[in-house]
Design a protein around this motif. Sequence first.
Motif, PDB file in Angstrom:
ATOM      1  N   MET A   1       0.857  -1.186   0.000  1.00 39.02           N
ATOM      2  CA  MET A   1       0.000   0.000   0.000  1.00 39.02           C
ATOM      3  C   MET A   1       0.889   1.231   0.000  1.00 39.02           C
ATOM      4  O   MET A   1       2.059   1.143   0.380  1.00 39.02           O
ATOM      5  N   ASP A   2       0.314   2.361  -0.425  1.00 36.99           N
ATOM      6  CA  ASP A   2       1.171   3.529  -0.512  1.00 36.99           C
ATOM      7  C   ASP A   2       1.402   4.125   0.881  1.00 36.99           C
ATOM      8  O   ASP A   2       0.749   3.746   1.858  1.00 36.99           O
ATOM      9  N   PHE A   3       2.335   5.051   0.938  1.00 35.93           N
ATOM     10  CA  PHE A   3       2.765   5.635   2.221  1.00 35.93           C
ATOM     11  C   PHE A   3       1.590   6.212   3.007  1.00 35.93           C
ATOM     12  O   PHE A   3       1.417   5.942   4.186  1.00 35.93           O
TER      13      PHE A   3
ATOM     14  N   LEU B   1      -3.636   4.105   8.317  1.00 34.10           N
ATOM     15  CA  LEU B   1      -4.010   2.872   9.017  1.00 34.10           C
ATOM     16  C   LEU B   1      -3.323   2.803  10.380  1.00 34.10           C
ATOM     17  O   LEU B   1      -3.929   2.461  11.396  1.00 34.10           O
ATOM     18  N   LEU B   2      -2.051   3.161  10.380  1.00 35.27           N
ATOM     19  CA  LEU B   2      -1.280   3.135  11.627  1.00 35.27           C
ATOM     20  C   LEU B   2      -1.838   4.168  12.620  1.00 35.27           C
ATOM     21  O   LEU B   2      -2.041   3.869  13.802  1.00 35.27           O
ATOM     22  N   ASP B   3      -2.124   5.390  12.126  1.00 30.09           N
ATOM     23  CA  ASP B   3      -2.672   6.441  13.006  1.00 30.09           C
ATOM     24  C   ASP B   3      -3.997   5.983  13.618  1.00 30.09           C
ATOM     25  O   ASP B   3      -4.278   6.222  14.792  1.00 30.09           O
TER      26      ASP B   3
ATOM     27  N   GLN C   1      -4.955   2.899  14.204  1.00 31.64           N
ATOM     28  CA  GLN C   1      -4.721   1.888  15.233  1.00 31.64           C
ATOM     29  C   GLN C   1      -4.221   2.535  16.528  1.00 31.64           C
ATOM     30  O   GLN C   1      -4.620   2.138  17.626  1.00 31.64           O
ATOM     31  N   ILE C   2      -3.392   3.580  16.385  1.00 34.54           N
ATOM     32  CA  ILE C   2      -2.893   4.281  17.574  1.00 34.54           C
ATOM     33  C   ILE C   2      -4.056   4.978  18.283  1.00 34.54           C
ATOM     34  O   ILE C   2      -4.182   4.944  19.499  1.00 34.54           O
ATOM     35  N   ASP C   3      -4.977   5.585  17.480  1.00 39.30           N
ATOM     36  CA  ASP C   3      -6.172   6.216  18.070  1.00 39.30           C
ATOM     37  C   ASP C   3      -7.002   5.193  18.854  1.00 39.30           C
ATOM     38  O   ASP C   3      -7.625   5.515  19.864  1.00 39.30           O
ATOM     39  N   LEU C   4      -7.017   3.964  18.366  1.00 40.62           N
ATOM     40  CA  LEU C   4      -7.798   2.915  19.053  1.00 40.62           C
ATOM     41  C   LEU C   4      -7.096   2.425  20.317  1.00 40.62           C
ATOM     42  O   LEU C   4      -7.649   1.628  21.055  1.00 40.62           O
ATOM     43  N   GLY C   5      -5.863   2.856  20.505  1.00 44.41           N
ATOM     44  CA  GLY C   5      -5.178   2.505  21.745  1.00 44.41           C
ATOM     45  C   GLY C   5      -4.034   1.520  21.572  1.00 44.41           C
ATOM     46  O   GLY C   5      -3.454   1.057  22.565  1.00 44.41           O
TER      47      GLY C   5
END
Length: 254
Positions: free
Chosen positions: A4-6, A12-14, A16-20
């Motif tokens: 996937m692109d940058f 997606l990573l942000d 997941q971080i928001d979800l804890g």
Amino acid sequence: MESMDFHTAKALLDWQIDLGATEAIGDVPVNRYEVQLAPVKQAAAPAPASAMAAAVDPVAEAEQAARNAGSLEALQAALAAFEHCELKLGARNLVFSDGVPAARVMIIGEAPGRDEDREGRPFVGRAGQLLDRMLAAIAMSRDAARNPVYITNVLPWRPPQNRDPAPDEIAMMRPFLERHVALADPDVLVLMGNISCQAVLGKRGITRLRGQWQSAFGKPVLPMFHPAYLLRNPAAKAQAWADLLALKSKLNDG
Ligand code: URA
């Protein structure tokens, strides 16, 4: 996993971080009972203030890089070497300019879209084709042979999903834009849409600003509706036509 692109990966990573999420999970399970804890190190003495790395100021870095560029080629190289704008990571190409650098008119758009990102040239998609027709209507073009214009954008890299440029992105590209104008040294600037008004004049409100001559970067400046806006609002073409005539008459006077 599919590549996937940058920007997609970062979003997606942000999320997941928001979800804890606080830890990345690897492909192989880890037995935490067997993990060796690293020995606690003696805290190092604090570094003297002078040795502490100052946080990088992207705008100051941009100002210095732009100031050092003595030609348009050097400015393009300085942009290509500028590492503080995340948009660069998701872009295929740096989109610097098109047309004739010595032209009397310099047009400043917003940012590359998908077609521009692919080709590395500004205004080559649908909005660009309309821009070419608008210029042709006042006998101008990107070609040297016919009353040429020079074209660039506030941002040289495509924002993901064509979102609006963020204020910090505009701020760090502004020194390059100002230097670009100084090096090309046109008689007149044309600002296409709100983002270029924001970057050059520090204000938005294109419906009010369009057709009103302003001054910035030491040049007369004419804000106009962006061609992409005209594609969505064809009724506004009458006002764009009035602005093209104002541009033509300014060139004839000067
Ligand atoms: N819109 C812009 O503002 N610039 C381009 O280069 C293309 C579309």
